[in-house]
Design an enzyme around this catalytic site. Structure first.
Site, PDB file in Angstrom:
ATOM      1  N   ASP A 335       0.858  -1.178   0.000  1.00 23.49           N
ATOM      2  CA  ASP A 335       0.000   0.000   0.000  1.00 23.49           C
ATOM      3  C   ASP A 335       0.896   1.229   0.000  1.00 23.49           C
ATOM      4  O   ASP A 335       1.936   1.247   0.660  1.00 23.49           O
ATOM      5  CB  ASP A 335      -0.881  -0.014   1.256  1.00 23.49           C
ATOM      6  CG  ASP A 335      -1.824   1.167   1.306  1.00 23.49           C
ATOM      7  OD1 ASP A 335      -2.578   1.350   0.350  1.00 23.49           O
ATOM      8  OD2 ASP A 335      -1.784   1.904   2.304  1.00 23.49           O
ATOM      9  N   ASP A 614      -7.267  -2.223   3.781  1.00 20.98           N
ATOM     10  CA  ASP A 614      -6.245  -3.229   3.473  1.00 20.98           C
ATOM     11  C   ASP A 614      -6.506  -4.564   4.168  1.00 20.98           C
ATOM     12  O   ASP A 614      -5.941  -5.591   3.773  1.00 20.98           O
ATOM     13  CB  ASP A 614      -4.858  -2.726   3.908  1.00 20.98           C
ATOM     14  CG  ASP A 614      -4.443  -1.458   3.186  1.00 20.98           C
ATOM     15  OD1 ASP A 614      -4.692  -1.393   1.967  1.00 20.98           O
ATOM     16  OD2 ASP A 614      -3.893  -0.555   3.819  1.00 20.98           O
ATOM     17  N   THR A 707      20.419 -38.525  18.216  1.00 21.37           N
ATOM     18  CA  THR A 707      21.022 -37.885  17.036  1.00 21.37           C
ATOM     19  C   THR A 707      20.049 -36.973  16.309  1.00 21.37           C
ATOM     20  O   THR A 707      20.478 -36.057  15.601  1.00 21.37           O
ATOM     21  CB  THR A 707      21.555 -38.937  16.051  1.00 21.37           C
ATOM     22  OG1 THR A 707      20.480 -39.724  15.552  1.00 21.37           O
ATOM     23  CG2 THR A 707      22.581 -39.828  16.721  1.00 21.37           C
TER      24      THR A 707
END
Length: 875
Positions: A335, A614, A707
Site C-alpha cells: 500500500d 487493506d 542424534t
C-alpha cells in the site's frame, strides 16, 4: 416511502438530495419521527458490525490435529507406547500438545480480526428526530435518520450529504488517500465511481477534519462500506504457508514409504528365519525411528527464535509460520500511503518567477521571496497543541516549510495580526487572509492555480505559462497551490476586493513523499528476486509518480485503476497481472482480486498496509504485514506480522531472516532423513547379505532420540547462508527435497549403511562378540559427523568454524557423552544389551564414522565448483 429491508443496489451519489429523501421516506428538516425510527430499528437491526460465528477454543485446539503429519506422529506415539517405549511416546505427545496450543492461539487471534472494527465505530451521533436535535447512540441510527456533523466527528454511518459548509473528510482508512477530501452536495453523473471519488457521500469510520454539515443515513451496520470490509474479513480465509504445504506433502509420502520399507524388512527377516516377535518389534521400531518426530519441535523452535530476533529489529510476529513464509515471498503488494510514503504532505518544489526551486532559500533577501514565505506562514489555520501541529495536512506542510526558512507563524502574527479572512470554499477554490503591516494591509491569497492565476495582474494570458508549469508538476504526482498578494492602504470595505488585481508570488508543489529508506529497500527486494507492486486508493498520477521514484515502475508504466480493473474479465486480468506494477483507486474487493490472481499464477504474495481497506487483502495474502504506528487495529489484527517502525525496509530484514529459518529447517530434514535412511539401509540390506539383524529395537529408538533431537534443535541457531539475498525466492510449489536434497539423502544413507554393514561383517569375521555394539556406535557417530557436515549447504565446515554454532557443538558433545555412557556403564549395558569396547575398537568406530564428514565435504566442494545438481559455481 421507507426503503425495503432487502438490500438493493442504489447509487446514492447519482441522485439529487430530494430524490434521496423521497426514497428514504425522510424529511430534510425534521428528520424521522421517533416512532418511525423505532420501527426501522426493528426492521434493519442496530447499526453494528456483526461478527461471524466464531469457533470455540476447544474446537480450534482439536482442529490442530487434522494435519496428516500430525496424525502420523500420533500413530508413532501410540506404537511407541505399545512396544514398551513410553518415554518416546511422552516426548512426541508433549511436542504435539505444545504445537496445538500455539496453533489454536494463533487461530483464535485470527477470529478476533473483525472484532477490532467494532471499536472504530462512533459511540454516539447528533441526529434530528421530530424536528429536534438530540444525541443518540450510533448503534440506534437507521436509514433515513438526519445526522449533523462538524470537524472532529467520526462518521457514524454511510451518509448522503444534504448540507456541506467547507466539509473535508479523512477517508484514508477506507481509501488509502493521504489528504482530506473536499465534500459537496451536488449529484454525480457516473454510477461506478471509486469510494474516493464519491464526493457527496460520507462513509462510516471516516472522520470530519474541517467544516460542518448534515446528511441522511443511507446505510447502517453491515450494509455500509465499512460493513462490507467486515464481511470480507469474515469470509476470507488465509492460505497455507509454503512450509505447511511442503510438510503436509512430506508427511504423507514419508508415511507411505516407511510402511512399505518396514513391510519389506519384516518379511525379509522372517524369510531368514528370525523370530516373529523380534521382526515385528524391529519393523515397528524402524517405523518410529524413520519418522522425524522432532520435526515439529525444530520448526516451532526455529520460528520462535526467528520471531524473537525480528522483535529486536522492529518486527512483531503475530503468526509464527509467517517468519518462514517471508523467505518464500515472490511478490510484495505494498500500500502506498503510510507504507512506502510518510503519510504527510510536504512541499518539494516551488516555482518563483518562472524558476523551479527544491527548497526555500534561507535568508533570501528579495522582496518576492520574503512575501512568499510570509504568505506560507500566515495564510493557514494551523495551530499548536503542545508540540503537535493541528490542522489541514496541506496547510501543515506550508507552515513547516516557512518555519524551516526561519518564518515562525506566532512571531509573524505578533507583527502582522490577522484582520479578516475569506475561508476556502469549493466554488472559489481560494482562501484569503488579511493582515496589518507597516503602512497598510496586505491580503494573502492561496488556492488552485487554475482559479487564482486569472485573478493576477500581469498574467495577461490567464497565467498560461505558469499554468503549463503547474500541469507539468501535476503530471509528476504533485498537488499544486498558487499564492498571491495585494496591498491596501486600509482594510477594504468589501473583502471580495482582496481577490482581485493580485500579484502572483509563486507556486508550491506538495506530495506525500516516499520514505527515505524505501527506495533502497525496493532495490534490495528486486535483488532478492521479489517483485514489488503498489496497490493504492490514491490518484493514478500520484501513484505512478511515487512508484517511479522508488523503482517499482518505470516512467510511463501502465497503471490500472479500479474502474479499468472492474471491466477486465478474470481470464484477461490473469494474462496481464504479472506485467502491472501499479494499481490506483482500487476497492478492498479488488485488492483481494489482485492478490488472488497472483496466487493463481503460482506466486506467493505478501501484502503490506495500514488501513481498514487493506485488512481483507492482508488476511487473504500468503503473509499480511501491517504498520504498527500508523496502522489501524483492524489491519494489525488481520496481519501475520506488524512493522513496529512502519518501515518498509524492515521487510527486507524479515525476508532475510525467513530465508535463514527455512534453510535451517531444510538442513534438519536433510540431516534426520539421511540418518534415518542410513538406519533403514543397514536393516534392509544386512539380511540379504546373510548377516544377522544388526540392531535391536532399543538401539534404533536410542539413535533416533539422541542424534535427531539435540543436534536437530541446534540447527535453529545456525547463521544464514552466504548470498541468501542474492538468490531468487524458492517457488511455492518447489519440493522441500529440491536442490539435490533427495540425492543427498539416498547416497548418504547408502554410504552410512555400507559403513555400518562393513563394520558388522568385519567384526563378525574376527569373531568379535561385541559386533552389535560396534554397529550401534558407528551409526550414532556417523550421524553426528553428518550433523556437523550439513550445517551449510555449500560452505566448508572448516570455513564456518566449529565454534560458530555453539549449541550444535554442545549438542554433539553431549550426545557423544551419552553414547559412551551407554557403552561403558554397566547399568546401561543391561538395558541396551551393549558391551564395553576396547579403546582401539572405539577409535576404529570413530575413524570409520568420520568418513561421512569427509564425503559430504567433497560433495560441497563439487557444488561450489558447479559440478553437482545443476547449480552455478560460487564466485
Amino acid at each position: 416511502m421507507p426503503p425495503s429491508s432487502t438490500p438493493e443496489v442504489i447509487h446514492w451519489h447519482t441522485l439529487e438530495t430530494t430524490a434521496v429523501l423521497t426514497r428514504l421516506g425522510s424529511d430534510g428538516a425534521a428528520g424521522l419521527s421517533s416512532k418511525e425510527a423505532a420501527a426501522r430499528l426493528a426492521q434493519y437491526g442496530p447499526n453494528l458490525l456483526v461478527e461471524g460465528r466464531s469457533r470455540s477454543l476447544p474446537l480450534l485446539f482439536l482442529g490442530q490435529f487434522s494435519d496428516f503429519m500430525i496424525l502420523v506422529l500420533v500413530g508413532a506415539a501410540v506404537v511407541s507406547g505399545i512396544i514398551g517405549e513410553p518415554q518416546d511416546a511422552i516426548a512426541i505427545l508433549v511436542i504435539l500438545l505444545l504445537n496445538a496450543i500455539i496453533g489454536s492461539a494463533q487461530a483464535y487471534r485470527a477470529e478476533r480480526a473483525v472484532a477490532a472494527l467494532r471499536h472504530m465505530a462512533a459511540p454516539d451521533a447528533l441526529v434530528v428526530r421530530d424536528g429536534e436535535r438530540l444525541r443518540v447512540a450510533a448503534s440506534l441510527l437507521v436509514p433515513g435518520d438526519l445526522v449533523v456533523l462538524e470537524a472532529g466527528n467520526l462518521v457514524p454511518a454511510d451518509l448522503r450529504l444534504l448540507e456541506a459548509i467547507e466539509v473535508e473528510c479523512d477517508e484514508s482508512v477506507l481509501t488509502g488517500e493521504s489528504h482530506p477530501v473536499a465534500k459537496r452536495i451536488g449529484r454525480l453523473a457516473e454510477a461506478e465511481l471509486s469510494l474516493g471519488d464519491r464526493h457527496n457521500l460520507l462513509f462510516k469510520g471516516s472522520s470530519v477534519t474541517r467544516g460542518r454539515g448534515s446528511g441522511v443515513v443511507v446505510a447502517t451496520g453491515m450494509q455500509t462500506e465499512f460493513g462490507r470490509i467486515a464481511q470480507l474479513l469474515a469470509e476470507e480465509r488465509g492460505v497455507k504457508t509454503p512450509l505447511q504445504q511442503r510438510l503436509t506433502v512430506f508427511g504423507r509420502y514419508l508415511a507411505l514409504a516407511v510402511l512399505a520399507i518396514c513391510a519389506v524388512v519384516f518379511v525379509s527377516g522372517l524369510l531368514q528365519g528370525q523370530e516373529l516377535v523380534l521382526m515385528f518389534l524391529t519393523a515397528v521400531s524402524l517405523a518410529v525411528a524413520a519418522i522425524p518426530e522432532a520435526l515439529p519441535a525444530v520448526v516451532t523452535l526455529s520460528l520462535a527464535f526467528g520471531a524473537r530476533k525480528l522483535s529486536r529489529k522492529q518486527s512483531l510476529v503475530r503468526n509464527l509460520p509467517a517468519v518462514e513464509t517471508l523467505g518464500s515471498v515472490t511478490y510484495i503488494c505494498a500500500d502506498k500511503t503510510g507504507t512506502l510514503t510518510q503519510n504527510r504532505m510536504a512541499v518539494e518544489r516551488l516555482v518563483v518567477a518562472g524558476e523551479v526551486y527544491e527548497a526555500l532559500p534561507m535568508g533570501a533577501e528579495s522582496a518576492l521571496w520574503r512575501d512568499l514565505t510570509q504568505a506560507l506562514a500566515l495564510s493557514n489555520d494551523v495551530g499548536l497543541q503542545g508540540e503537535d501541529l493541528v490542522g489541514d495536512p496541506t496547510e501543515v506542510a506550508l507552515y513547516r516549510v516557512a518555519a524551516q526558512a526561519g518564518y515562525e507563524k506566532g512571531a509573524l502574527l505578533a507583527q502582522m495580526p490577522r484582520l479578516a479572512e475569506l475561508p476556502f470554499d469549493s466554488t472559489r477554490k481560494l482562501m484569503t487572509t488579511l493582515h496589518r503591516e507597516e503602512g497598510g494591509v496586505v491580503a494573502y491569497v492561496k488556492g488552485a492555480p487554475e482559479a487564482l492565476l486569472p485573478l493576477c495582474a500581469g498574467e495577461g494570458d490567464g497565467g498560461g505559462a505558469v499554468l503549463a508549469q503547474a500541469e507539468a508538476l501535476a503530471a509528476q504526482g504533485y498537488r499544486l497551490l498558487a499564492l498571491a498578494q495585494r496591498r491596501f492602504a486600509a482594510l477594504p470595505h468589501s473583502l471580495a476586493e482582496a481577490e482581485q488585481g493580485l500579484t502572483l508570488l509563486g507556486l508550491v508543489a506538495l506530495i506525500d513523499p516516499p520514505r527515505p529508506e524505501a527506495e533502497a529497500a525496493v532495490a534490495e527486494c528486486r535483488g532478492a528476486g521479489i517483485t514489488p507492486v503498489m496497490i493504492t486508493g490514491d490518484h493514478p498520477g500520484t501513484a505512478l509518480a511515487i512508484a517511479t521514484r522508488l523503482g517499482i515502475a518505470g516512467p510511463g508504466a501502465e497503471v490500472i485503476t479500479g474502474e479499468q480493473l472492474a471491466e477486465l474479465s478474470d481470464e484477461v486480468f490473469a494474462a496481464r497481472v504479472k506485467g502491472v506494477s501499479v494499481y490506483a483507486r482500487v476497492s478492498p474487493e479488488q485488492k483481494i482480486r489482485i492478490v488472488r490472481a497472483l496466487q493463481e499464477q503460482g506466486e506467493f504474495v505478501a501484502m503490506t498496509g495500514d488501513g481498514v481497506n487493506d485488512a481483507p487483502a492482508l488476511k487473504r495474502a500468503g503473509i499480511g504485514i501491517a504498520m504498527g504506528q500508523k496502522g489501524t487495529d483492524v489491519a494489525r489484527q488481520a496481519a501475520d506480522m506488524v512493522l513496529l517502525d512502519d518501515n518498509f525496509a524492515t521487510i527486507v530484514t524479515a525476508v532475510r531472516e525467513g530465508r535463514r529459518i527455512f534453510d535451517n529447517i531444510r538442513k534438519f530434514i536433510k540431516d534426520t532423513m539421511s540418518s534415518n535412511s542410513g538406519e533403514i539401509w543397514t536393516l534392509f540390506l544386512a539380511p540379504f547379505l546373510g548377516l544377522p539383524i544388526p540392531l535391536l529395537p532399543i538401539h534404533i529408538l536410542w539413535i533416533n532420540l539422541v542424534t535427531d533431537g539435540l543436534p536437530g534443535l541446534a540447527f535453529s541457531a545456525e547463521r544464514g547462508e552466504p548470498g541468501s539475498m542474492q538468490r531468487p525466492p524458492r517457488h511455492p510449489d518447489e519440493s522441500i527435497f529440491a536442490h539435490g536434497m533427495w540425492q543427498h539423502i539416498i547416497w548418504v544413507g547408502l554410504f552410512v549403511g555400507g559403513l555400518s554393514i562393513a563394520t558388522q561383517a568385519w567384526a563378525i569375521s574376527r569373531g568379535t562378540e561385541y559386533w552389535q555394539t560396534m554397529v550401534f556406535t558407528v551409526l550414532t557417530f556417523s550421524q553426528l559427523f553428518h550433523s556437523l557436515a550439513v550445517r551449510s549447504e555449500r560452505t566448508s565446515l572448516w570455513r564456518l568454524g566449529l565454534t560458530s554454532n555453539l549449541p550444535m557443538l554442545a549438542a554433539v558433545g553431549l550426545t557423544v557423552c551419552l553414547q559412551l555412557a551407554v557403552i561403558y556403564l554397566p547399568a546401561f549395558n543391561a538395558i541396551f544389551k551393549t558391551e564395553p569396547l576396547p579403546l582401539h575398537e572405539l577409535l576404529f568406530c570413530v575413524a570409520i564414522s568420520s568418513l561421512v564428514l569427509l564425503a559430504v565435504e567433497v560433495e560441497k566442494l563439487l557444488r561450489r565448483r558447479g559440478l553437482l545438481y545443476g547449480e552455478a559455481a560460487m564466485q
